[in-house]
Design a protein around this motif. Structure first.
Motif, mmCIF file in Angstrom:
data_model
loop_
_atom_site.group_PDB
_atom_site.id
_atom_site.type_symbol
_atom_site.label_atom_id
_atom_site.label_comp_id
_atom_site.label_asym_id
_atom_site.label_seq_id
_atom_site.Cartn_x
_atom_site.Cartn_y
_atom_site.Cartn_z
ATOM 1 N N VAL A 216 2.049 2.048 -3.382
ATOM 2 C CA VAL A 216 0.976 2.647 -4.177
ATOM 3 C C VAL A 216 0.861 4.134 -3.860
ATOM 4 O O VAL A 216 0.820 4.986 -4.756
ATOM 5 C CB VAL A 216 -0.369 1.943 -3.913
ATOM 6 C CG1 VAL A 216 -1.499 2.709 -4.586
ATOM 7 C CG2 VAL A 216 -0.330 0.509 -4.416
ATOM 8 N N LEU A 217 0.835 4.420 -2.558
ATOM 9 C CA LEU A 217 0.666 5.805 -2.147
ATOM 10 C C LEU A 217 1.875 6.649 -2.515
ATOM 11 O O LEU A 217 1.761 7.840 -2.816
ATOM 12 C CB LEU A 217 0.408 5.885 -0.644
ATOM 13 C CG LEU A 217 -0.952 5.322 -0.228
ATOM 14 C CD1 LEU A 217 -1.145 5.427 1.277
ATOM 15 C CD2 LEU A 217 -2.088 6.031 -0.965
ATOM 16 N N GLY B 142 -9.078 -1.688 -0.803
ATOM 17 C CA GLY B 142 -8.303 -0.474 -0.584
ATOM 18 C C GLY B 142 -7.667 0.026 -1.880
ATOM 19 O O GLY B 142 -7.713 1.217 -2.196
ATOM 20 N N PHE B 143 -7.112 -0.911 -2.622
ATOM 21 C CA PHE B 143 -6.486 -0.570 -3.903
ATOM 22 C C PHE B 143 -7.547 -0.029 -4.864
ATOM 23 O O PHE B 143 -7.356 1.014 -5.519
ATOM 24 C CB PHE B 143 -5.813 -1.826 -4.471
ATOM 25 C CG PHE B 143 -4.862 -1.572 -5.599
ATOM 26 C CD1 PHE B 143 -4.439 -0.283 -5.930
ATOM 27 C CD2 PHE B 143 -4.360 -2.641 -6.340
ATOM 28 C CE1 PHE B 143 -3.554 -0.070 -6.973
ATOM 29 C CE2 PHE B 143 -3.472 -2.432 -7.384
ATOM 30 C CZ PHE B 143 -3.076 -1.141 -7.705
ATOM 31 N N GLN C 261 -2.902 10.111 -7.898
ATOM 32 C CA GLN C 261 -3.991 11.017 -7.526
ATOM 33 C C GLN C 261 -4.058 12.252 -8.442
ATOM 34 O O GLN C 261 -5.032 12.985 -8.411
ATOM 35 C CB GLN C 261 -3.835 11.492 -6.069
ATOM 36 C CG GLN C 261 -4.527 10.572 -5.072
ATOM 37 C CD GLN C 261 -3.599 9.468 -4.622
ATOM 38 O OE1 GLN C 261 -2.443 9.720 -4.339
ATOM 39 N NE2 GLN C 261 -4.112 8.254 -4.566
ATOM 40 N N ALA D 229 0.841 -1.196 0.000
ATOM 41 C CA ALA D 229 0.000 0.000 0.000
ATOM 42 C C ALA D 229 0.883 1.255 0.000
ATOM 43 O O ALA D 229 0.561 2.249 -0.660
ATOM 44 C CB ALA D 229 -0.921 -0.009 1.226
ATOM 45 N N ASP E 37 -10.429 1.322 -4.124
ATOM 46 C CA ASP E 37 -10.907 2.632 -3.671
ATOM 47 C C ASP E 37 -9.950 3.727 -4.110
ATOM 48 O O ASP E 37 -10.354 4.826 -4.518
ATOM 49 C CB ASP E 37 -11.041 2.648 -2.137
ATOM 50 C CG ASP E 37 -12.234 1.812 -1.675
ATOM 51 O OD1 ASP E 37 -13.042 1.422 -2.541
ATOM 52 O OD2 ASP E 37 -12.344 1.553 -0.465
ATOM 53 N N CYS E 38 -8.671 3.412 -3.984
ATOM 54 C CA CYS E 38 -7.640 4.374 -4.378
ATOM 55 C C CYS E 38 -7.777 4.717 -5.861
ATOM 56 O O CYS E 38 -7.722 5.885 -6.263
ATOM 57 C CB CYS E 38 -6.274 3.787 -4.060
ATOM 58 S SG CYS E 38 -4.898 4.836 -4.486
ATOM 59 N N LEU F 216 -10.724 6.958 -7.273
ATOM 60 C CA LEU F 216 -10.628 8.424 -7.237
ATOM 61 C C LEU F 216 -10.383 8.968 -8.637
ATOM 62 O O LEU F 216 -10.675 10.127 -8.918
ATOM 63 C CB LEU F 216 -9.494 8.860 -6.299
ATOM 64 C CG LEU F 216 -9.677 8.466 -4.826
ATOM 65 C CD1 LEU F 216 -8.439 8.831 -4.019
ATOM 66 C CD2 LEU F 216 -10.922 9.126 -4.261
#
Lengths: 178, 178
Positions: free
Chosen positions: A71-72, A129-130, A78, A68, A132-133, A136
């Motif tokens: 990813v972030l 979680g992935f 984003q 995670a 949801d990310c 966006l």
DNA sequence: ATCCCATGCGTACCAGCGTACACATGATGC
DNA sequence: GCATCATGTGTACGCTGGTACGCATGGGAT
């Protein structure tokens, strides 16, 4: 939680479990093998983790957290200006280029959820979680499909040992994004 | 091959192995559990399959053959007039609707190849065979991506226990086909 | 200071495992 | 027929596993 004599003990056991799975696979994971790898007595592993499932849950959760972060760390995911397909394909390259043993551990634990109900919520956390990310930047359905396609591509690469073709991944991800 | 007293013996053992994996998972697969399930003595399983890997190879090969039949039975996959995405989505529905235990066994053995080199060629056979079949209707790269996406969608459904959404699968497959 | 209990340690038990091996049986080639 | 060998069977051995349980230790509440 009260302080412990060795506050690192539990963490060391989890780290050792991940190393054991990396070296010998889930089939080689046992209280004893983990205890030996972590250099703690057998009783200590059974105290902190009553069952191997508990230990696997902790290990998968930690592995998930690591991925995670990758990813972030790719903040461009984003950024509405960035090319989403290219970013995701690059992420795959980061995971699959070079040493794949980390990703192998991740997938081995992830897929173990097929048979171990205790792992399912943790596996679902990761996938959701992935997704949801990614949602966006697109809609939820497309996000889920992207996660599915990335899973499939990673698995194919791991199963066949074939090199990762980033351009191919980017093209197919772009098609799903539409 | 010379005739045997019980020409079905070997086949019965493979069938039993598939049932054992379905009920208890690969972790529950042993010479003894298979022997009990097939109602043959322990020595008989070790005679026909020196190692558990040999047995798993045979079981995966048989499971693959079964799924390959369901693919070929859907003759429309070869028909240039048919809607490829719809056909594939329907195929997924056939696999995921109702009893999923058969597909679970297939995927459990398929994914076991991650850690068991002996299974890798068999797993690769399946993926390549499926992709070759799809390549008749598209190009090889797209075919591989379709297999990856189907794998990912099936895994998500199996891991989360969520119902299969055929319309969603059809839409995403169509996007990959372009 | 004292007690309690979470934490840590060592060991023993039993079950299940792969493996090996000696023996039984009957099909096949001569 | 008979020898031979693939096939089938039963049993025993040694190892590893999960689990349980009694004991040791020292931090924190009182």
């Amino acid at each position: 939680m009260a302080r412990r004599y060795d506050p690192e003990r539990r963490q060391r056991i989890i780290d050792a479990a991940i190393r054991v799975v990396g070296e010998k696979g889930i089939a080689g994971l046992s209280h004893r093998s983990v205890a030996a790898e972590a250099d703690v007595p057998l009783g200590s592993t059974t105290y902190h983790f009553k069952t191997l499932d508990d230990l696997m849950v902790a290990a998968l959760r930690q592995a998930n957290a690591g991925y995670a972060r990758t990813v972030l760390a790719r903040g461009a995911l984003q950024d509405p200006e960035a090319d989403l397909a290219a970013e995701l394909a690059a992420l795959g390259g980061e995971w699959l280029a070079g040493d794949r043993s980390g990703l192998e551990v991740e997938y081995e634990l992830y897929l173990a959820a097929l048979r171990r109900p205790a792992l399912r919520p943790v596996a679902a956390e990761w996938a959701e979680g992935f997704a949801d990310c990614l949602a966006l930047r697109t809609d939820p359905a497309t996000a889920r499909a992207l996660v599915a396609l990335i899973d499939g591509i990673c698995l194919q690469a791991l199963l066949t040992g074939a090199p990762y073709d980033e351009a191919y991944a980017r093209e197919m991800l772009a098609r799903v994004i539409g």
